[in-house]
Design a protein around this motif. Structure first.
Motif, PDB file in Angstrom:
ATOM      1  N   GLU A 107      54.921  22.007   2.861  1.00  0.00           N
ATOM      2  CA  GLU A 107      54.417  20.680   2.522  1.00  0.00           C
ATOM      3  C   GLU A 107      55.355  19.972   1.541  1.00  0.00           C
ATOM      4  N   TYR A 108      55.774  20.709   0.516  1.00  0.00           N
ATOM      5  CA  TYR A 108      56.606  20.093  -0.508  1.00  0.00           C
ATOM      6  C   TYR A 108      58.021  19.868   0.007  1.00  0.00           C
ATOM      7  N   ALA A 109      58.462  20.742   0.900  1.00  0.00           N
ATOM      8  CA  ALA A 109      59.791  20.551   1.499  1.00  0.00           C
ATOM      9  C   ALA A 109      59.824  19.254   2.309  1.00  0.00           C
ATOM     10  N   CYS A 110      58.734  18.962   3.042  1.00  0.00           N
ATOM     11  CA  CYS A 110      58.679  17.713   3.822  1.00  0.00           C
ATOM     12  C   CYS A 110      58.758  16.503   2.899  1.00  0.00           C
ATOM     13  N   THR A 111      58.009  16.541   1.796  1.00  0.00           N
ATOM     14  CA  THR A 111      58.026  15.433   0.841  1.00  0.00           C
ATOM     15  C   THR A 111      59.422  15.243   0.271  1.00  0.00           C
ATOM     16  N   ALA A 112      60.041  16.335  -0.154  1.00  0.00           N
ATOM     17  CA  ALA A 112      61.376  16.254  -0.766  1.00  0.00           C
ATOM     18  C   ALA A 112      62.402  15.773   0.248  1.00  0.00           C
ATOM     19  N   ARG A 113      62.287  16.222   1.493  1.00  0.00           N
ATOM     20  CA  ARG A 113      63.247  15.848   2.526  1.00  0.00           C
ATOM     21  C   ARG A 113      63.156  14.354   2.819  1.00  0.00           C
ATOM     22  N   LEU A 114      61.888  13.867   2.908  1.00  0.00           N
ATOM     23  CA  LEU A 114      61.705  12.440   3.158  1.00  0.00           C
ATOM     24  C   LEU A 114      62.302  11.620   2.018  1.00  0.00           C
ATOM     25  N   HIS A 115      62.044  12.063   0.785  1.00  0.00           N
ATOM     26  CA  HIS A 115      62.564  11.344  -0.374  1.00  0.00           C
ATOM     27  C   HIS A 115      64.094  11.321  -0.345  1.00  0.00           C
ATOM     28  N   LEU A 132      73.339  25.878  -4.259  1.00  0.00           N
ATOM     29  CA  LEU A 132      72.965  26.380  -2.933  1.00  0.00           C
ATOM     30  C   LEU A 132      71.614  25.828  -2.479  1.00  0.00           C
ATOM     31  N   ASP A 133      70.751  25.489  -3.434  1.00  0.00           N
ATOM     32  CA  ASP A 133      69.500  24.787  -3.069  1.00  0.00           C
ATOM     33  C   ASP A 133      69.837  23.425  -2.464  1.00  0.00           C
ATOM     34  N   ARG A 134      70.784  22.719  -3.116  1.00  0.00           N
ATOM     35  CA  ARG A 134      71.188  21.416  -2.583  1.00  0.00           C
ATOM     36  C   ARG A 134      71.817  21.574  -1.199  1.00  0.00           C
ATOM     37  N   HIS A 135      72.602  22.649  -1.040  1.00  0.00           N
ATOM     38  CA  HIS A 135      73.216  22.946   0.256  1.00  0.00           C
ATOM     39  C   HIS A 135      72.131  23.077   1.323  1.00  0.00           C
ATOM     40  N   ARG A 136      71.099  23.831   1.011  1.00  0.00           N
ATOM     41  CA  ARG A 136      70.012  24.052   1.968  1.00  0.00           C
ATOM     42  C   ARG A 136      69.258  22.736   2.237  1.00  0.00           C
ATOM     43  N   ASP A 137      68.929  22.016   1.157  1.00  0.00           N
ATOM     44  CA  ASP A 137      68.170  20.766   1.320  1.00  0.00           C
ATOM     45  C   ASP A 137      68.944  19.758   2.163  1.00  0.00           C
ATOM     46  N   ALA A 138      70.252  19.622   1.887  1.00  0.00           N
ATOM     47  CA  ALA A 138      71.069  18.650   2.627  1.00  0.00           C
ATOM     48  C   ALA A 138      71.196  19.072   4.090  1.00  0.00           C
ATOM     49  N   ALA A 139      71.357  20.377   4.328  1.00  0.00           N
ATOM     50  CA  ALA A 139      71.473  20.871   5.708  1.00  0.00           C
ATOM     51  C   ALA A 139      70.189  20.577   6.485  1.00  0.00           C
ATOM     52  N   GLU A 140      69.037  20.773   5.826  1.00  0.00           N
ATOM     53  CA  GLU A 140      67.774  20.526   6.517  1.00  0.00           C
ATOM     54  C   GLU A 140      67.534  19.035   6.715  1.00  0.00           C
ATOM     55  N   ALA A 141      67.953  18.234   5.741  1.00  0.00           N
ATOM     56  CA  ALA A 141      67.810  16.777   5.887  1.00  0.00           C
ATOM     57  C   ALA A 141      68.703  16.271   7.022  1.00  0.00           C
TER      58      ALA A 141
END
Lengths: 331, 331
Positions: free
Chosen positions: A77-85, A271-280
């Motif tokens: 749930e929180y990953a979806c919110t962060a990705r949208l943001h 590496l968190d940013r790496h993962r977040d950017a890859a998923e976005a």
């Protein structure tokens, strides 16, 4: 030492669970409690993994699997919110209407526009950016709503109650395996060294020399190929992210949770940013496959995808810079 | 000294013109001759500009304008070819089927694929890449054909013959303005210093500190805004490219054309890449405005646009790195 650490993390888990239950309609408090719950679930699971040989292994593996299921379910749930943001603010930046995040240490960012940039954008491509934003918002809000329902369902399930019961037991009583009576520090060393060795092996397999060259355009290779090709490239970095986390938790067992290594924490954030950017980037590519979208929308999603892949590459560059400063060297 | 340099460049011009006339249907020879023709036209024009005060100024300005028209007209055809090549090879790289250009000094590039990457791409987005390539090929081939006709027409015009005649005169006779009898080195110093000063002023106005931070995402700001916003950002860099060229030509007058400063030449090449990538990015954005294209094509053009804007940013990074090594400092 190990039992004390596990007891403390289980107490954190139970406290977060109580706070989550009490949060009611306060979504900020619920989000904070869920985050703390995931945080302790990850630490308990990681510790069970690393120090498996000192514990009842069947029990440790089983509880770890269940904790992984729980934190994974809560994270969605929180990953979806962060990705949208992340995606919506990138669209703003790409349209010249949002602030440009400065690189570390660059100070205030000079504005490239002469005041007419953000207002003038009435062209077709700016229409594309706002349509792309609306499409992503629709898709990710739907995904978030589904994840929220799944999380609520999980927290009400008998499977969850079994996890919570196991953690409640672990908060006071750790089923240690019988070991020869060596000093605690020595017994803990071997698993911790093994965790560090796995991390170092995984890092040494990364293309760090390539990542050290800015603008190597590595992350955009396969930018137009099928998604699975790009994911192959990211996998070793995601793996290092997980191993780095396990290593940090193993250090916490020795040091108490008080003093995390700041360099390792920084490397983990890269590496968190790496993962977040890859998923976005994947979410943008995925949205572009929506049938019957306008070409301008698809174009904007293409620019957005490439922008996020660039952030993937930037995170790798950042990681290798931080890693040079880390105290973790081959034992 | 100045007259000798101008005589020599005019002789180059006339030789290239003769070779161009003799090339007939040999397109490679024609391209080479046209390139040499532009090269000497730029040098003559640049020298007339920098050392204007030592020459008949009305005559110098007029000939310079005509030489600018000629080299601009001849450049278009080859620029279209180079742009198409750049964009098509970028599409290949982005689809995982082309070679990845390594950054300087990085050695052989490890392949990220395990052999299945380039073959597997039968997804919609790879269709998009090939459609985008076909669209760009159509558009840029048309532009090239038009430029070729325009160049042929220019070379047959009375305007061109007037330029060629003026250059033929200049090959033997330079209309120097009457100056007090100081040594040649001193008389040439003031205009050369002024050219250097204009270059240094323009470089100091560039956001070099920002460019020094890799992945500053500056070049993609306005990536989705109207094209003119992005061009505003590029203009000072294009201006430095022209001033750097004038400075190099002014140095040649002193040194003869034998020993160009290797660092300045490298800095110039970085700014050439900056210009080429900026124009390629604009061509991709422009192609995306073609009516009735498929969303997959538009998506691929978006990724391609962002990729080329990234090369713009990389060229700025490269330029500031080279500039730190240059011998040009405030006089």
């Amino acid at each position: 030492m190990l039992a004390g650490y596990l007891n403390a993390r289980c107490a954190d888990f139970l406290r977060s669970l109580r706070l989550y239950g009490e949060s009611g309609s306060d979504t900020a408090a619920a989000a904070e409690a869920a985050s703390a719950l995931r945080c302790s679930a990850r630490r308990i699971g990681g510790t069970l993994h690393t120090f498996r040989v000192l514990l009842d292994p069947v029990w440790a593996d089983q509880l770890r699997t269940e904790l992984g299921w729980l934190s994974g379910t809560l994270a969605q749930e929180y990953a979806c919110t962060a990705r949208l943001h992340r995606l919506v603010s990138a669209l703003g930046r790409l349209s010249g209407s949002g602030p440009v995040p400065g690189p570390p240490g660059s100070g205030p960012v000079p504005t490239a526009s002469n005041g007419e940039g953000s207002a003038a954008g009435a062209g077709a491509l700016t229409v594309g950016a706002s349509r792309a934003g609306a499409l992503l918002e629709r898709q990710l809000t739907l995904a978030r709503t589904r994840s929220h329902s799944a999380a609520l369902q999980a927290l009400g399930s008998s499977r969850f109650h079994a996890v919570a019961d196991a953690v409640a037991v672990l908060a006071s009583e750790v089923p240690l395996a019988p070991v020869a009576g060596a000093p605690a520090a020595e017994i803990l060393t071997a698993p911790r060294t093994a965790a560090e060795r796995r991390l170092l092996d995984a890092v040494s397999a990364l293309p760090l020399a390539r990542a050290a060259h800015p603008y190597n355009a590595e992350a955009l290779v396969y930018g137009l190929a099928t998604p699975s090709d790009g994911e192959t490239q990211d996998a070793p970095w995601h793996q290092v992210r997980l191993l780095l986390r396990l290593h940090r938790y193993a250090q916490e067992v020795r040091q108490g949770s008080g003093s995390p290594d700041p360099v390792l924490a920084e490397a983990g954030r890269a590496l968190d940013r790496h993962r977040d950017a890859a998923e976005a980037a994947a979410a943008a590519a995925n949205a572009a496959r929506t049938p019957r979208i306008a070409p301008a929308t698809a174009y904007a999603l293409g620019v957005l995808h490439a922008d996020q892949r660039l952030e993937v590459e930037a995170a790798r560059y950042e990681f290798q810079r931080i890693w040079q400063r880390t105290a973790v060297t081959a034992p």
